[in-house]
Design an enzyme around this catalytic site. Structure first.
Site, PDB file in Angstrom:
ATOM      1  N   ASN A  36      45.041 -78.432   5.684  1.00 14.46           N
ATOM      2  CA  ASN A  36      46.347 -78.458   4.991  1.00 14.46           C
ATOM      3  C   ASN A  36      47.432 -79.041   5.892  1.00 14.46           C
ATOM      4  OD1 ASN A  36      46.120 -77.396   2.232  1.00 14.46           O
ATOM      5  ND2 ASN A  36      45.275 -75.599   3.251  1.00 14.46           N
ATOM      6  N   HIS A  82      47.686 -69.869  -0.663  1.00 10.76           N
ATOM      7  CA  HIS A  82      46.613 -68.872  -0.717  1.00 10.76           C
ATOM      8  C   HIS A  82      45.487 -69.398  -1.616  1.00 10.76           C
ATOM      9  CE1 HIS A  82      44.756 -64.962  -0.527  1.00 10.76           C
ATOM     10  NE2 HIS A  82      44.510 -65.078  -1.822  1.00 10.76           N
TER      11      HIS A  82
HETATM   12  C1  GRF Z   1      43.026 -72.466   3.125  1.00 12.26           C
HETATM   13  O1  GRF Z   1      42.058 -72.166   2.159  1.00 12.26           O
HETATM   14  C2  GRF Z   1      44.320 -71.725   2.853  1.00 12.26           C
HETATM   15  O2  GRF Z   1      44.574 -71.544   1.500  1.00 12.26           O
HETATM   16  C3  GRF Z   1      44.060 -70.400   3.508  1.00 12.26           C
HETATM   17  O3  GRF Z   1      43.343 -70.697   4.682  1.00 12.26           O
HETATM   18  C4  GRF Z   1      42.641 -71.932   4.498  1.00 12.26           C
HETATM   19  C5  GRF Z   1      43.084 -72.839   5.611  1.00 12.26           C
HETATM   20  O4  GRF Z   1      42.373 -74.050   5.625  1.00 12.26           O
HETATM   21  N1  GRF Z   1      45.281 -69.663   3.712  1.00 12.26           N
HETATM   22  P1  GRF Z   1      42.829 -75.224   6.592  1.00 12.26           P
HETATM   23  O5  GRF Z   1      42.875 -74.627   7.995  1.00 12.26           O
HETATM   24  O6  GRF Z   1      44.179 -75.690   6.141  1.00 12.26           O
HETATM   25  O7  GRF Z   1      41.789 -76.282   6.468  1.00 12.26           O
END
Ligand code: GRF
Length: 215
Positions: free
Chosen positions: A21, A119
């Site tokens: 993300n 989330h």
């Molecule tokens: C994602 O699924 C987010 O929704 C959750 O933790 C995960 C993080 O993934 N809070 P990344 O580290 O961004 O790949």
């Protein structure tokens, strides 16, 4: 009226893991789809993937490990660093440490939180860790992600946006997780752009319920 849609909103990103993300936020900024500037990355895991992404995009990063210190001490260290950094919003992108009420309260403005989280479930279903796994094992027919203001309750604050997808009978858990994270990576930067650049209007609908509406 001045068109502010191209101004960069300074943000600090908090992460603990792989950082997909965080990377999608950086990439959207690079492509000018998200008018923001990542002032810093804060992590609590010293060898997490997000650090490599910060290096790739030349973003300053700071490691505050959680081992052996209390939540209070940990947050004090982060606060000291944050005082040196210019930012308007804290963006949680897979930050796996619960923030204390004291910390969250410091970032409230006009009744709204300046901390945003993504989330991996359609809240209020499947709070806590492994949202896609919980939905898959429960036998849900849909899953999705939620972007919300962070309040003092875990995975609870006012919802900004949600995106759902169907869990088809043929899908494995891996398929569900891959679909979910792909949607998150597309949807988080779009939502942040809308939030920062006034496409979204924060409106109190009633005493019991507030919601974000499209202007
Ligand atoms: C994602 O699924 C987010 O929704 C959750 O933790 C995960 C993080 O993934 N809070 P990344 O580290 O961004 O790949």
């Amino acid at each position: 009226m001045i068109d502010q849609s191209n101004l960069s909103t300074p943000i600090v990103v908090f992460a603990s893991g792989r950082g997909s993300n965080f990377e999608s936020i950086c990439e959207s900024i690079k492509n000018k789809a998200l008018h923001a500037k990542v002032s810093a990355l804060i992590v609590n895991v010293k060898d997490c993937g997000a650090i490599e992404i910060a290096k790739k995009y030349n973003i300053p990063f700071y490691i505050f490990e959680t081992n052996g210190i209390s939540r209070n001490e940990h947050e004090k260290l982060i606060m000291t660093k944050l005082k040196e950094i210019q930012f308007d919003w804290i963006i949680l992108a897979g930050y796996m440490r619960i923030l204390s009420s004291e910390f969250i309260k410091k970032f409230q403005q006009n009744g709204f939180s300046k901390i945003i989280n993504i989330h991996p479930s359609l809240l209020p279903s499947f709070k806590g860790v492994n949202g896609y796994k919980q939905a898959y094992e429960y036998g849900s027919k849909i899953s999705g992600c939620t972007i919300h203001f962070v309040d003092e309750e875990c995975d609870h604050g006012m919802i900004i946006s949600q995106k759902s997808f169907e869990i088809k009978d043929t899908m494995s858990l891996e398929d569900v997780e891959n679909t979910g994270i792909k949607i998150e990576n597309e949807f988080y930067p779009i939502t942040l752009q809308n939030l920062f650049h006034s496409k979204w209007n924060l409106q109190s609908v009633s005493n019991e319920r507030s919601k974000v509406v499209f202007q």
